[in-house]
Scaffold this motif. Structure first.
Motif, PDB file in Angstrom:
ATOM      1  N   GLU A   1      42.946  45.769  40.420  1.00  0.00           N
ATOM      2  CA  GLU A   1      42.651  44.935  40.889  1.00  0.00           C
ATOM      3  C   GLU A   1      42.257  44.290  39.621  1.00  0.00           C
TER       4      GLU A   1
ATOM      5  N   MET B   1      44.063  41.795  36.127  1.00  0.00           N
ATOM      6  CA  MET B   1      43.798  40.862  36.478  1.00  0.00           C
ATOM      7  C   MET B   1      43.370  40.506  35.097  1.00  0.00           C
TER       8      MET B   1
ATOM      9  N   ALA C   1      43.780  29.141  38.298  1.00  0.00           N
ATOM     10  CA  ALA C   1      44.216  29.855  39.701  1.00  0.00           C
ATOM     11  C   ALA C   1      43.649  31.230  39.422  1.00  0.00           C
TER      12      ALA C   1
ATOM     13  N   GLN D   1      40.441  33.244  41.605  1.00  0.00           N
ATOM     14  CA  GLN D   1      40.792  34.583  42.531  1.00  0.00           C
ATOM     15  C   GLN D   1      40.051  35.740  41.730  1.00  0.00           C
ATOM     16  N   LYS D   2      39.607  35.688  40.832  1.00  0.00           N
ATOM     17  CA  LYS D   2      38.938  36.615  39.855  1.00  0.00           C
ATOM     18  C   LYS D   2      37.264  36.415  40.225  1.00  0.00           C
TER      19      LYS D   2
ATOM     20  N   LYS E   1      36.299  34.867  42.880  1.00  0.00           N
ATOM     21  CA  LYS E   1      36.598  35.445  43.926  1.00  0.00           C
ATOM     22  C   LYS E   1      36.438  36.796  44.678  1.00  0.00           C
TER      23      LYS E   1
END
Length: 671
Positions: A117, A121, A299, A303-304, A306
């Motif tokens: 993931e 990213m 955005a 997300q990264k 988190k």
């Protein structure tokens, strides 16, 4: 054997307290189902040094090579996560984690998912960031190059109007028709110029323009404009100061050369149109696209962040588990399988005092692994020399490390680290000698000691970590520095009347010029340390230098004698008469014939108040041993004593160097 050596130490019982721990060679026969727990629990004790029973095998041929590879890969993923957290400014959680059982296989899968993931990213973010940086540069080109063309168009329009007005006023019927024909012919020969726009590094801009000029033999026209702020280069991702350039050319050959030069200089090229309407439309489209990309990048970063925060909450626990499991399997690879391939055989050195601790750990390992068969523990008899093991704690470990940095004592030799606890900080204090600085050093050491539980769990810098590890050494140095500083009567090099007023007073005004001529003893002797009257006087430097230098000689000779005496106890403990007769005795004679004698002269001079020059005494003891001493004589028959000591020193040198190597060679040949 360890027990035999311990029993043989009765010659000097007090020294047994300062020797390395008695070691024994033990063998463990471990059932495979309890091997992991056994190695883990024994490793936590830290009292067993396993022997490698598979030294003839390569790392890939060993039993647990696959497990080590697996945990090595997990460690690599955790290092990748740590790098990403450092870049994103995410700090791993330092809160104490609850001891929950973690399934290693589930953790391996989870780390793989997190890595995939994160990689995805990063890839998407790099693409978006590169597109964003390209659009930022494109917008700069549209603005700057558009300014070039608009100014040029305005200038050309004004010139055209001026020419037309001049031609209208000067036209007449006498104008030859041939002139109009020549103008039309020249107009028909005009060639439309091409152009290339882009950005180039500001440092390379002048060289870039010069190379293009030479490559095209001057058949180009170049214009540049500096960008006010550095921009992020889409290729390198670094901030670079750049210039927007427009190169006008004629012909395909010139265009090919210019394109190659742009590639060499890393110049980013962007398309451009002369139509002002299209320029405005393109600027509007680029601005909208930049806003969209900025939103998408923010955005993605959120997300990264988190995801990294989720990893950081358990990173320490995962990292500890991966490192521990890898070390366990690395140890298990040092063990050998028995013929039934149901048990592992381990051999290692352990301290004798840890026997009960090891047996308790083996019982707990068998219980926790639900093994039906316990581990067999037995002591092996061997003639191998055991390793040296000193049992230390947080106070003594730093002192032991200082000694081990110079050399590790042999098994059951006297440990110099015990004496270093006193001698090392005291010798430092003899040089430092200021109780004001000593208090500052003491406060710094106390800060580390008070916060040691918190700091021991944190990653510190190299210098801070080294200082923290030696916090108790610094504490001892500070305490001794305060003591010697009070003796020297120096507080940041300023004297104080701490214990009583100075014993001396001015008899008249003659002592006000920083001399001691007019001083008389008016009170009892200053009770402790140096009288403050010496500081600031002309006699301060020779007096204090003499005091400190002579005291350093006495302490240094005492420490050297201590080292030689320790060598005697080692030789007596191992019943090595060779070292006693040909090492200890000549060394002690040589040291004390010269430096011990000098120490005796220093003490005699202090006690008698003699004005003898000790430098002169020691130098001429070698150069002219038969000359009379005169005013440098401190005691009767001193010349005879010096001749005897000099003769003993000369004899002790060959006594110390020659017999022992030949005797050792004879013993080796006899064996």
């Amino acid at each position: 054997m360890a027990e035999a050596r311990v029993a043989g130490g009765g010659c000097c019982p007090p020294m047994d307290l300062f020797r390395s721990e008695a070691m024994q060679l033990v063998q463990l026969i471990i059932p495979i189902e309890s091997a992991h727990h056994t190695v883990s629990y024994i490793g936590d004790l830290g009292h067993v040094q396993f022997k490698d029973l598979n030294a003839d095998k390569s790392p890939f041929q060993r039993t647990y090579a696959a497990q080590i590879k697996k945990f090595g890969e997990m460690a690599r993923k955790l290092r990748f996560f740590k790098e990403q957290m450092e870049k994103a400014g995410v700090t791993p959680s330092t809160k104490p984690m609850t001891q929950t059982e973690i399934d290693v296989d589930d953790l391996e899968v989870k780390l793989g998912e997190f890595e995939a993931e994160l990689v995805e990213m990063n890839t998407n973010n790099e693409k978006l960031q590169r597109s964003y940086n390209e659009l930022v540069e494109y917008k700069l080109v549209l603005n700057k190059a558009g300014g070039f063309f608009s100014s040029a168009f305005s200038s050309a329009t004004a010139q055209q109007k001026e020419i037309e007005s001049q031609q209208t006023g000067e036209e007449s019927l006498d104008t030859p028709l041939l002139q109009d024909r020549e103008i039309s012919i020249e107009s028909s020969k005009q060639v439309k110029l091409g152009f290339i726009t882009g950005l180039v590094s500001k440092e390379k801009s002048m060289l870039f323009e010069r190379i293009i000029f030479r490559a095209t033999r001057g058949n180009v026209y170049t214009r540049q404009a500096a960008v006010e702020e550095p921009v992020i280069d889409p290729v390198s991702g670094e901030k670079v100061e750049k210039n927007v350039f427009v190169v006008f050319y004629s012909g395909e050959k010139a265009k090919t050369k210019i394109l190659k030069i742009c590639e060499v200089f890393g110049a980013n090229r962007y398309s451009f149109t002369e139509d002002f309407g299209k320029q405005v439309q393109m600027i509007s489209e680029v601005s909208g696209r930049l806003a969209e990309l900025r939103t998408a990048i923010d955005a993605g970063l959120l997300q990264k962040s988190k995801l990294l925060q989720t990893i950081g909450d358990q990173f320490v626990q995962w990292n500890t588990l991966a490192r521990k499991e890898k070390s366990i399997y690395h140890t298990m690879n040092m063990l050998s399988l028995d013929v039934t391939k149901k048990c592992l055989v381990a051999e290692g050195w352990s301290p004798v005092f840890a026997t009960n601790l090891i047996q308790d750990a083996l019982q707990r390992a068998a219980f926790d692994s639900n093994s039906q068969v316990g581990t067999i523990f037995q002591v092996l008899h061997t003639s191998e020399s055991p390793p040296t093991y000193f049992h230390t704690n947080k106070f003594t470990s730093a002192f032991q490390d200082i000694v081990d940095a110079y050399g590790v004592a042999k098994y059951q030799e006297a440990n110099p680290g015990v004496y270093t606890i006193v001698t090392f900080p005291f010798l430092f204090a003899v040089m430092f000698g200021d109780w004001g600085h000593g208090i500052c050093l003491l406060l710094a050491a106390l800060v580390f000691i008070i916060r040691e539980k918190k700091l021991s769990g944190q990653k510190l810098g190299d210098i801070t970590e080294m200082t923290f590890g030696g916090r108790y050494v610094i504490l001892m140095m500070a305490l001794f520095s305060i003591y010697t500083g009070i003796i020297y009567n120096e507080f940041f090099s300023v004297p104080f009347e701490l214990f009583a007023p100075s014993a001396y007073a001015c008899r008249d005004l003659s002592c006000r010029d920083a001399t001691t001529v007019g001083l008389i003893k008016a009170r009892p002797t200053y009770p402790f340390g140096v009288d403050p009257v010496w500081h600031g006087s002309r006699s301060e430097l020779p007096f204090l230098n003499s005091l400190k230098m002579k005291m350093s000689i006495l302490i240094g000779v005492t420490q050297m004698n201590l080292g030689i005496i320790l060598s005697y106890f080692n030789a007596a403990y191992f019943r090595n008469s060779l070292n006693v007769w040909f090492q200890f005795i000549p060394q002690i004679i040589f040291l004390n014939s010269l430096f011990g004698y000098l120490s005796l002269l220093i003490i005699l001079k202090w006690c008698t108040g003699s004005q003898a020059d000790l430098y002169h005494v020691m130098i001429y003891m070698f150069l002219s041993p038969t000359d009379e001493l005169g005013e440098n004589q401190l005691f009767p028959r001193q010349k005879t004593v010096q001749l005897v000591l000099l003769l003993l020193a000369l004899v002790s040198v060959p006594w110390m160097l020659l017999p022992k190597p030949f005797l050792l060679k004879m013993q080796h040949q006899a064996v």
